[in-house]
Design an enzyme around this catalytic site. Structure first.
Site, PDB file in Angstrom:
ATOM      1  N   SER A   1      40.602  40.930 -17.332  1.00 14.58           N
ATOM      2  CA  SER A   1      39.598  40.711 -16.225  1.00 14.58           C
ATOM      3  C   SER A   1      39.633  40.469 -14.301  1.00 14.58           C
ATOM      4  O   SER A   1      38.851  40.812 -13.624  1.00 14.58           O
ATOM      5  CB  SER A   1      38.237  39.741 -16.605  1.00 14.58           C
ATOM      6  OG  SER A   1      38.373  40.044 -17.899  1.00 14.58           O
TER       7      SER A   1
ATOM      8  N   GLU B   1      43.129  26.363 -15.904  1.00 16.92           N
ATOM      9  CA  GLU B   1      43.017  26.445 -14.612  1.00 16.92           C
ATOM     10  C   GLU B   1      43.462  25.325 -13.443  1.00 16.92           C
ATOM     11  O   GLU B   1      44.178  25.799 -12.280  1.00 16.92           O
ATOM     12  CB  GLU B   1      41.361  27.220 -14.261  1.00 16.92           C
ATOM     13  CG  GLU B   1      40.392  27.803 -14.715  1.00 16.92           C
ATOM     14  CD  GLU B   1      40.366  27.592 -15.435  1.00 16.92           C
ATOM     15  OE1 GLU B   1      40.309  26.925 -16.838  1.00 16.92           O
ATOM     16  OE2 GLU B   1      39.034  28.982 -16.605  1.00 16.92           O
TER      17      GLU B   1
ATOM     18  N   PHE C   1      34.873  29.064 -12.525  1.00 16.56           N
ATOM     19  CA  PHE C   1      35.865  28.456 -13.094  1.00 16.56           C
ATOM     20  C   PHE C   1      36.938  27.724 -11.877  1.00 16.56           C
ATOM     21  O   PHE C   1      38.153  26.781 -12.815  1.00 16.56           O
ATOM     22  CB  PHE C   1      36.595  29.010 -14.347  1.00 16.56           C
ATOM     23  CG  PHE C   1      36.281  29.882 -15.447  1.00 16.56           C
ATOM     24  CD1 PHE C   1      34.215  29.314 -15.514  1.00 16.56           C
ATOM     25  CD2 PHE C   1      36.140  30.949 -15.803  1.00 16.56           C
ATOM     26  CE1 PHE C   1      34.261  30.133 -16.183  1.00 16.56           C
ATOM     27  CE2 PHE C   1      35.475  31.136 -17.610  1.00 16.56           C
ATOM     28  CZ  PHE C   1      33.803  30.698 -17.526  1.00 16.56           C
TER      29      PHE C   1
ATOM     30  N   ASP D   1      26.619  37.421 -18.773  1.00 19.61           N
ATOM     31  CA  ASP D   1      27.149  36.278 -19.259  1.00 19.61           C
ATOM     32  C   ASP D   1      26.351  35.362 -19.110  1.00 19.61           C
ATOM     33  O   ASP D   1      26.024  33.932 -19.012  1.00 19.61           O
ATOM     34  CB  ASP D   1      28.891  35.523 -18.768  1.00 19.61           C
ATOM     35  CG  ASP D   1      29.606  36.760 -19.864  1.00 19.61           C
ATOM     36  OD1 ASP D   1      29.518  37.381 -20.288  1.00 19.61           O
ATOM     37  OD2 ASP D   1      30.952  36.831 -19.343  1.00 19.61           O
TER      38      ASP D   1
END
Length: 307
Positions: free
Chosen positions: A35, A61, A87, A119
């Site tokens: 992505s 992350e 994120f 989303d």
């Protein structure tokens, strides 16, 4: 190519060109390589070959960002790591430490706004871009098309004294025509993208996906002298001398800023801001932009309100 392309794809195209001439380039992603579009044809995972050039960090992350800082401190690599813009919140203290330590980490953040779409608000960044700009010694780039995307990568790679955040869209962004002089000015962080005859009646500043809206609004106001300024990097622009910045923004000219993020920081430059000071919703990107006022008509109204 002058093509309409998501800036995350423009980013991948840029890596594809820089990768073969930069063997020290070491990439990675927090389980979102497909992505984030941070893989290129020469990528080789270190899980398959310890001499590889790509790290699949998994859903971690903070761990990714801390490891990136360690790689930078070790030296010898130009390292980048990617995740969704939203994120970065899981990694914020490691990102801050990169700036504090003046380390050359390149943080790649995609899906940069309500343009993420279905989303929903949990994944749609609202306050993240402005808060990254608030971190001392952090370079933040939010390009509007493939040309600015390439320049943002160039600036991140060439920077020696600190980290960069390169912020890219999910949705396609139209190419903007420029002269060679304008292309050279992109690295200054803000520049005149579309000018007018004579003194401007108003200036519209925009970043990323909203630059096309600003250009559309200027074209719709054909009876007025409207200047459009693309500002992919506020910090790079603020590092320029007074005469350059005054030449771009003018003196005492009514100004409107347009960005799909919280509005507060833009009042330093603008009399009015088209932004979003609340969370998003779950819907297709086009529907969300219209619902929340990111339209040519609404930008025109904002400009008219300051004239």
């Amino acid at each position: 190519k002058a093509e309409k392309v998501a800036s995350r794809k423009a980013s991948q195209n840029t890596i594809e060109e820089f990768g073969p001439i930069l063997p020290e380039l070491l990439g990675g992603s927090a389980d979102l390589a497909g992505s984030n579009l941070t893989l290129w044809s020469g990528s080789k995972g270190i899980q398959d070959d310890a001499a590889g050039n790509y790290i699949f960090y998994g859903v971690r992350e903070f761990g990714m960002s801390g490891i990136m800082n360690g790689i930078s401190l070790h030296g010898g690599f130009i390292n980048y790591g990617a995740t969704f813009m939203m994120f970065m919140e899981y990694a914020r203290n490691a990102v801050r430490m990169a700036a504090l330590m003046k380390q050359k980490s390149i943080f790649v953040y995609t899906h940069d706004s309500i343009g993420l779409g279905e989303d929903g608000p949990t994944h749609q960044p609202i306050e993240q871009i402005p808060t990254l700009r608030m971190i001392p010694n952090m370079a933040v780039w939010r390009p509007c098309d493939a040309v600015e995307s390439a320049v943002s990568w160039q600036q991140g790679i060439e920077r020696k004294d600190g980290p960069s955040c390169l912020i890219f869209s999910r949705q396609g962004l139209p190419h903007q025509e420029r002269t060679d002089a304008q292309i050279a000015d992109i690295a200054k962080g803000g520049y005149i993208l579309k000018d007018c005859d004579g003194t401007p009646d108003a200036v519209i500043i925009a970043t990323g996906s909203e630059v096309a809206l600003a250009v559309g609004a200027a074209e719709a106001m054909s009876g007025k002298n409207i200047r459009v300024v693309s500002m992919p990097s506020v910090d790079a622009f603020e590092a320029q001398d007074d005469s350059y910045r005054a030449g771009v923004l003018g003196d005492g000219i009514p100004t409107v800023a347009v960005e799909a993020a919280v509005t507060t920081g833009w009042y330093k430059y603008a009399d009015a801001v088209v932004g979003i000071d609340h969370f998003g919703e779950s819907a297709p990107a086009g529907q969300l932009f219209e619902e929340f006022g990111f339209t040519v008509d609404n930008v025109v109204k904002a400009v008219e309100s300051v004239l």
